[in-house]
Design an enzyme around this catalytic site. Structure first.
Site, PDB file in Angstrom:
ATOM      1  N   GLU A 114      89.182  38.452  88.871  1.00  0.00           N
ATOM      2  CA  GLU A 114      89.220  37.993  87.483  1.00  0.00           C
ATOM      3  C   GLU A 114      90.321  36.942  87.275  1.00  0.00           C
ATOM      4  O   GLU A 114      90.103  35.939  86.628  1.00  0.00           O
ATOM      5  CB  GLU A 114      89.469  39.206  86.570  1.00  0.00           C
ATOM      6  CG  GLU A 114      89.713  38.865  85.112  1.00  0.00           C
ATOM      7  CD  GLU A 114      88.430  38.831  84.316  1.00  0.00           C
ATOM      8  OE1 GLU A 114      87.367  39.034  84.922  1.00  0.00           O
ATOM      9  OE2 GLU A 114      88.495  38.582  83.100  1.00  0.00           O
ATOM     10  N   ASP A 115      91.482  37.195  87.828  1.00  0.00           N
ATOM     11  CA  ASP A 115      92.658  36.400  87.461  1.00  0.00           C
ATOM     12  C   ASP A 115      93.155  35.432  88.524  1.00  0.00           C
ATOM     13  O   ASP A 115      94.120  34.714  88.294  1.00  0.00           O
ATOM     14  CB  ASP A 115      93.843  37.337  87.106  1.00  0.00           C
ATOM     15  CG  ASP A 115      93.527  38.219  85.921  1.00  0.00           C
ATOM     16  OD1 ASP A 115      92.598  37.870  85.170  1.00  0.00           O
ATOM     17  OD2 ASP A 115      94.191  39.257  85.749  1.00  0.00           O
ATOM     18  N   ASP A 171      93.306  52.171  85.638  1.00  0.00           N
ATOM     19  CA  ASP A 171      93.776  50.862  85.169  1.00  0.00           C
ATOM     20  C   ASP A 171      94.192  50.964  83.699  1.00  0.00           C
ATOM     21  O   ASP A 171      95.275  50.537  83.298  1.00  0.00           O
ATOM     22  CB  ASP A 171      92.622  49.850  85.347  1.00  0.00           C
ATOM     23  CG  ASP A 171      92.923  48.493  84.750  1.00  0.00           C
ATOM     24  OD1 ASP A 171      94.050  47.992  84.930  1.00  0.00           O
ATOM     25  OD2 ASP A 171      92.018  47.929  84.098  1.00  0.00           O
TER      26      ASP A 171
HETATM   27 MN    MN Z   1      94.230  45.850  85.475  1.00  0.00          MN
END
Ligand code: MN
Length: 740
Positions: free
Chosen positions: A92-93, A158
């Site tokens: 994602e990042d 998470d």
């Molecule tokens: Mn996370």
């Protein structure tokens, strides 16, 4: 600008030290060498790709995946979950792609990371999201969970770490995340039986959502924590001394109820602080099931039990697989406390739920109720989501509400159902056969309505009928609260009432098509329907109608694409479509007293709109008002959309015609079934002519079993006229049935 708009200030953390501490725990927990090697590799890749990124707290970003991995380690999850946790934010990042990840760690890890990434993109907390969007998000979540249940377990870990570090984000985001956690993630953790995560998620959410109440409860607990702990210590000693004589390996522990547990009772269930009987709880863990009940007898011998507070979750496990005996007794100085008794195996499930599957390395065929019920639940939710918009949102809300009520059958069995359940839900919770045969219900001896909501401790008796073919009513779908009951009702209709479903489905298709301005000629219709059926991967027309009839297929949901297909391939606007309308005209229509005929509607109130004052001979159209019948406009009135099919509410515009010739007659076909006898037809035809009805066509046939079926095409002035005729014919001797 507020303080949260500033860049976080870097905090010095030695990542190597953090990782080597974690790594030694992996070794201690007997992860294999090659597994640890892969965890190392994941750590190095994640560390490299997150690079200089910082968390809001100012810590290096890699600290977050490490913390998530540690939570999963605590749950005893397998190395693939740990590897996925390390990498869960990279795709994602960072520039690291899912393809690279698949190459490096294999398909299973990639599925988990991909699922977690997708879950991260869903927003449940946004109060602006429309229900439909929310339903779609929830559907996606269950799809991801269905691919691999570990997705949601990693996601829960998470979320837990994000909640632990929530103080660093803006107050708005704190509330949004806390609400989403309380409404979606904590209930899922509960449903999957992962108690430690569920408890902490709830606790942290409430701290942000209602800080004042939270502080109040904390204060109250502090007040008596000293005496409370003393009380618990003494009680535990008293109990274990006696229990040990019975089962020497028994262990005991005690707790004071958590803040969120008390909050739930006080603010959600409206109880006073001193009405909470399980502020103190003592847990006894014994070897096996028999010892549980022996132990219970002993406790009830030592202390006075409070009436109505005994719950046997061993014979009736909670939906998440939890098993235990609960009883509340009066201790010294009449202080009530709860005693929970369970076996070692039950305790594993109680603490870790679905995660016990990995922690205790249970094989696929092992008897882990939490694991099976978790997977089953996910499948049920996915099935339920096919029912249409909104449905899944409300069903997830009821299914995820952790509060349950305990209702007794007349024989004394305890059935637990979600709060708000009706007697219908209760009946289906006992058994689907009981639900399907239900005719009514008695609660504490009184007959109640079917929408009666059962409460804790009530004795509910389901009245059933032994009559063959008796089944649920379609209305029950609107009354039942649980998706379980609704699914059972639907499947009953699916299996038992095929003919009825087909009929129902046909009617609905006709209705929806009319509402949506889809007009097809007799020649066009079959191929049009065939195209829709093909898209739904159904075998034939009957399956299609039946699926709509029992609710397995939502026609309303399909309509946009059906309309689209219609306009692309049969692209006539409804108004030019005169010839098609003529086909529909074959039906008998009621003439309004105004001299206007509204297609497909009998006995409808008709009025003329003031904006255009239509006169006989004008091209006209009707608009279905809310509660005031149909208002008739000129077709070219400025209040009528130019292209009906593209306006907001096409279904409310409806064909209307002047009934210019009052003497006009309509054709109708009636089918008469009778016992064949000489002179019967003569009798029928004389009845018909006595009523001034013309017969335009006759088709008569004798059958071997002595019956005769005659089709008559007749000319009548309207529905009333036809009804009278049918009535007359029905009274002729030998006529069995008349249909039109
Ligand atoms: Mn996370």
């Amino acid at each position: 600008m507020n303080e949260f708009d500033y860049e976080p200030k870097p905090v010095n953390v030695d990542v190597d030290v953090v990782y080597s501490n974690l790594r030694s725990k992996f070794k201690k927990n007997k992860y294999k060498k090659n597994e640890i090697a892969l965890i190392d590799k994941a750590f190095n890749i994640a560390r490299e790709f997150h690079g200089q990124q910082l968390r809001r707290s100012g810590e290096p970003y890699i600290i977050h995946p490490l913390a998530v991995a540690e939570i999963l380690l605590g749950l005893g999850m397998d190395y693939q979950s740990i590897v996925a946790a390390m990498l869960h934010d990279t795709v994602e990042d960072t520039p690291y792609t899912i393809e690279e990840l698949t190459d490096d760690f294999g398909e299973s890890v990639a599925v988990i990371v991909d699922g977690v990434t997708k879950l991260g993109q869903l927003q449940f907390s946004d109060y602006r999201t429309i229900e439909e969007q929310q339903a779609e998000n929830i559907r996606k979540m269950f799809m991801a969970m269905n691919k691999d249940i570990r997705v949601i377990i990693v996601k829960l870990a998470d979320r837990l770490h994000n909640m632990r570090t929530l103080e660093f984000v803006s107050p708005q985001k704190q509330r949004d995340k806390a609400l989403e956690t309380l409404e979606i993630y904590a209930p899922i953790a509960h449903r999957l039986g992962i108690r430690s995560i569920k408890d902490e998620l709830e606790d942290r959410s409430i701290r942000f959502l209602d800080p004042v109440a939270y502080a109040n409860i904390e204060e109250k607990l502090k007040d008596f924590s000293k005496t409370g702990n003393e009380f618990l210590q003494n009680t535990q000693k008293q109990i274990i001394d006696r229990v040990k004589k019975l089962c020497p390996s028994a262990t005991i522990s005690g707790r004071i109820k958590s803040v969120h547990g008390i909050y739930r009772k006080m603010y959600m269930q409206g109880k006073q602080f001193d009405e909470i009987y399980d502020i103190y709880a003592v847990r006894i863990i014994v070897d096996n099931l028999i010892d549980c009940y022996n132990c219970l007898g002993l406790i009830h011998d030592m202390y006075r039990p409070l009436p109505g507070r005994f719950k046997d979750y061993i014979s009736t496990p909670k939906p998440n697989g939890y098993q235990s005996l609960h009883t509340t007794v009066l201790g010294r100085d009449a202080i009530p406390f709860e005693v929970q008794i369970r076996s070692v195996d039950m305790h594993k499930t109680a603490e870790f739920g679905i995660a016990a599957h990995w922690k205790y390395k249970l094989g696929v065929n092992s008897n882990n109720a939490a694991f099976d019920s978790g997977l089953k639940w996910i499948r049920e939710m996915l099935e339920a989501q096919q029912q249409g918009e909104g449905e899944i949102v409300s069903s997830i809300k009821t299914d995820l509400i952790p509060e349950e009520v305990f209702v007794l059958t007349p024989k004394g069995d305890v059935i637990n159902v979600p709060q708000g359940s009706t007697v219908i839900d209760f009946a289906y919770a006992i058994h689907s056969a009981v639900g399907n045969k239900m005719t009514g219900a008695k609660v504490d001896g009184r007959i109640v309505a079917l929408d009666y909501q059962v409460k804790n401790g009530e004795i509910c008796e389901i009245l059933t009928s032994q009559q063959q073919g008796k089944g649920p009513s379609r209305d029950w779908l609107n009354i039942a609260k649980t998706s379980k009951a609704k699914n059972r009702i639907r499947s009953w209709f699916k299996n038992e009432r095929r003919e009825e479903n087909i009929e129902e489905g046909k009617n609905e298709v006709e209705r929806e098509f009319r509402r949506n301005y889809i007009h097809l000629s007799k020649e066009e219709y079959p191929e049009f329907i065939a195209a829709i059926i093909k898209r739904q991967h159904l075998e034939n027309e009957d399956d299609f109608y039946a699926a709509i009839g029992y609710g397995g297929l939502s026609l309303v949901k399909l309509m946009p694409s059906i309309k689209d297909y219609y306009h692309k391939n049969y692209g006539k606007s409804a108004v030019e479509n005169r010839d098609v309308i003529e086909v529909n005209r074959e039906k008998i229509r009621k003439k309004g007293s105004t001299g206007v005929i509204i297609d497909g509607m009998d006995n409808v109130l008709v009025k003329f709109s003031k904006c255009c004052n239509p006169l006989p001979g004008d091209d006209i159209i009707g608009f279905i008002t809310r509660g005031h019948g149909v208002s008739v406009h000129k077709r070219d009135c400025e209040n009528v959309p130019k292209d009906i099919s593209k306006c907001d509410d096409p279904g409310r515009w409806i064909e209307a015609h002047w009934d210019s010739d009052i003497g006009e007659t309509y054709k109708a076909t009636i089918t008469i079934t009778c016992l064949s006898r000489i002179g019967l037809f003569a009798e029928i035809s004389s009845q018909v002519s006595m009523m001034n009805v013309n017969i335009t066509q006759v088709n008569s046939r004798d059958y071997a079993d002595g019956r005769n079926i005659t089709e008559l095409e007749v000319q009548v002035t309207g529905l009333e006229h036809l009804k009278k005729l049918v009535d007359k014919i029905k009274h002729i001797k030998g006529v069995l049935n008349v249909e039109r």
